[in-house]
Design an enzyme around this catalytic site. Structure first.
Site, short mmCIF file in Angstrom:
data_model
loop_
_atom_site.label_atom_id
_atom_site.label_comp_id
_atom_site.label_asym_id
_atom_site.label_seq_id
_atom_site.Cartn_x
_atom_site.Cartn_y
_atom_site.Cartn_z
N SER A 59 23.88 44.24 49.23
CA SER A 59 24.95 44.22 50.04
C SER A 59 26.10 45.37 49.68
O SER A 59 26.90 45.58 50.56
CB SER A 59 25.61 42.76 49.93
OG SER A 59 26.12 42.74 48.76
N LYS A 96 31.66 42.95 45.34
CA LYS A 96 31.90 43.20 46.75
C LYS A 96 33.21 44.03 46.60
O LYS A 96 33.85 43.96 45.50
CB LYS A 96 32.51 42.15 47.67
CG LYS A 96 31.27 41.14 47.89
CD LYS A 96 30.24 41.73 48.97
CE LYS A 96 29.16 40.69 49.23
NZ LYS A 96 27.96 40.71 48.31
#
Length: 144
Positions: A59, A96
């Protein structure tokens, strides 16, 4: 994620050259050895608050964080907009980019993944800021 604690007493001195390496056109090679560099002291300003995490998943691939990357994560830093962070979610941990505006969310660096909204009542805790990404280009690392 695998978690490893930094050993503050460890030292790794490697030769350090004053001359920079060109990523564009080649420059003449020069042997200007500046001395040694201690990678622990250089990369870990807060050893008692720094952990090493190994990444799984893709991701964050567009931020050059890929499967198997090692992250140095400082738990003493205050996270800011744009930082890459480690967050604890209901179902585990994730890495993230922290986006505080226009609305707070955890932003993946891969368009195949959706952002994670940060609502006031969401069970999300930012626990550390990624300060360094370590990639191994030769897998497995081989001895000379």
């Amino acid at each position: 994620m695998d978690w490893y604690k930094i050993d503050a007493s460890a030292s790794l001195d490697l030769p350090f050259y004053l001359e920079r390496i060109s990523a564009g056109f080649p420059s003449p090679a020069q042997d200007y050895l500046d001395g040694a560099i201690d990678l622990v002291r250089q990369l870990v300003p807060h050893p008692s608050a720094t952990y090493v995490l190994r990444v799984t998943g893709d991701s964050m691939r567009d931020a050059a964080i890929v499967e198997g990357s090692l992250l140095l994560v400082d738990f003493s830093l205050q996270p800011r907009h744009g930082d890459i962070v480690v967050a604890r979610l209901d179902d585990g941990f994730t890495v993230k980019r922290l986006q505080l505006w226009p609305r707070p969310r955890l932003w993946p660096e891969n368009p195949a993944y959706a952002p994670i909204p940060l609502h006031e009542n969401a069970n999300v805790e930012i626990i550390g800021v990624v300060t360094t990404v370590i990639q191994t280009l030769q897998n497995p690392v081989r001895a000379r």
